[in-house]
Design an enzyme around this catalytic site. Structure first.
Site, short mmCIF file in Angstrom:
data_model
loop_
_atom_site.label_atom_id
_atom_site.label_comp_id
_atom_site.label_asym_id
_atom_site.label_seq_id
_atom_site.Cartn_x
_atom_site.Cartn_y
_atom_site.Cartn_z
N PHE A 1 30.23 101.23 -77.57
CA PHE A 1 30.77 101.14 -78.92
C PHE A 1 32.27 100.95 -78.85
CE2 PHE A 1 26.72 102.35 -80.41
CZ PHE A 1 26.68 102.16 -81.78
N THR B 1 35.26 102.21 -79.47
CA THR B 1 35.88 103.50 -79.76
C THR B 1 37.09 103.70 -78.84
OG1 THR B 1 34.59 104.71 -78.10
CG2 THR B 1 33.62 104.46 -80.31
N CYS C 1 30.50 114.80 -82.18
CA CYS C 1 30.95 113.53 -81.59
C CYS C 1 32.06 113.73 -80.56
CB CYS C 1 31.46 112.59 -82.68
SG CYS C 1 30.21 112.05 -83.85
N LEU D 1 33.59 107.27 -83.42
CA LEU D 1 32.30 107.56 -84.03
C LEU D 1 32.40 108.69 -85.04
CD1 LEU D 1 29.99 107.43 -80.85
CD2 LEU D 1 30.62 105.56 -82.40
N SER E 1 38.72 110.17 -85.02
CA SER E 1 38.71 108.77 -84.59
C SER E 1 37.30 108.36 -84.19
CB SER E 1 39.66 108.57 -83.39
OG SER E 1 39.22 109.32 -82.27
N ASP F 1 39.09 118.54 -84.34
CA ASP F 1 39.67 117.62 -83.37
C ASP F 1 40.93 118.26 -82.81
OD1 ASP F 1 40.66 115.08 -82.11
OD2 ASP F 1 39.05 114.19 -83.30
N LYS G 1 25.80 114.39 -70.59
CA LYS G 1 25.03 113.79 -71.67
C LYS G 1 23.53 114.04 -71.48
CE LYS G 1 28.48 112.21 -74.01
NZ LYS G 1 28.81 112.78 -75.35
N SER H 1 24.31 109.81 -74.78
CA SER H 1 24.74 108.50 -74.29
C SER H 1 23.59 107.91 -73.50
CB SER H 1 25.97 108.64 -73.38
OG SER H 1 26.21 107.44 -72.66
N TYR I 1 29.80 112.59 -66.21
CA TYR I 1 29.53 112.18 -67.59
C TYR I 1 28.03 112.12 -67.85
CZ TYR I 1 29.82 109.39 -71.88
OH TYR I 1 29.71 108.95 -73.17
#
Length: 256
Positions: A195, A197, A86, A17, A15, A36, A166, A149, A162
């Site tokens: 984005f 997503t 991703c 990106l 899914s 995934d 990143k 990110s 997070y």
């Protein structure tokens, strides 16, 4: 590296990106292995591209699962030329909240997927890339593209886990580049902004709308195809190496 007839691993490829990147690579004549945990979407994508795509259920943060995934790719396609990471998760918790200090379990879960999982796949994919014959003229054996990110450098309130995960992806870029340079393997990272997503869709609509107002131009969330286009350019441009590239519509996130 010319994508035609090359083999790519794409984590989180079922899914967002990752899926857009898989579609970009297939359109350029490559073959893809989707790593995934979403069996339904992952297998549906593979079924839609018989002979050119496979789905492998892989927990990127688990050593044995990742090793089994790599083995499945080698069995299906024989080698690996491209690795695009991703897979990632989010989460918003302040360092001290109403319920007390930030949960260590929540912090480690985000780091294990976003940072440790990225490293886990890189180390295994790179080991396979080193077995490739160098591409004529460029001398390349492989290309690795990681997803960081803008939170890596401009994390907002509640993004400490997070942002740390990143920032780790960004910090790995140059050492990885230097480790793999003599073998003809390039490494770059992309720092996407907002984005459209599944991960971003978990944010409240009012938060998403507000973030769009902070952008310069265009004032909208990014299209995953735009991310995939940059991945494709990184793969195809042999002089791009060791770079961390922002892709965010000129935004600079506010503190909250």
């Amino acid at each position: 590296m010319n994508i035609d007839n090359k083999i790519a691993i794409i984590t989180g490829g079922a899914s967002g990106l990752g899926q857009a990147t898989a579609e970009r690579i297939l359109a350029a004549g490559g073959k893809v292995a989707i790593f995934d945990l979403d069996d339904q979407r992952g297998q549906a994508f593979a079924d839609a591209h018989p002979g050119n795509a496979i789905y492998v259920k892989v927990n990127v943060a688990d050593e044995a699962s990742a090793e089994a995934g790599i083995a499945a790719v080698i069995e299906a396609f024989g080698t690996i030329h491209i690795c695009v990471n991703c897979a990632g998760i989010g989460g918003g918790t302040r360092i001290v909240g109403r319920k007390g200090p930030h949960s260590m379990e929540a912090f480690m879960r985000i780091l294990n997927v976003n940072l440790v999982g990225t490293f886990n796949i890189i180390r295994l994919a790179a080991a396979q890339m080193l077995k490739n014959d160098p591409v004529a003229k460029s001398g390349e054996r492989g290309v690795i593209v990681n997803t960081a990110s803008i939170a890596a450098t401009e994390g907002q309130m509640g993004q400490v886990a997070y942002a740390a995960s990143k920032a780790g992806v960004v910090g790995m870029t140059l050492p990885l580049t230097r480790d793999l340079a003599e073998h003809g393997v390039r490494v770059c990272a992309i720092m996407p902004g907002l984005f459209e997503t599944p991960l971003v869709s978990t944010l409240p609509q009012e938060v998403r709308d507000y973030l769009v107002t902070t952008m310069e131009f265009p004032k909208r969330g990014g299209d995953p195809a735009e991310f995939a286009a940059l991945v494709g350019h990184i793969i195809e441009n042999p002089y791009l190496n060791g770079e961390v590239i922002r892709l965010d519509g000129g935004t600079r996130p506010p503190p909250r």
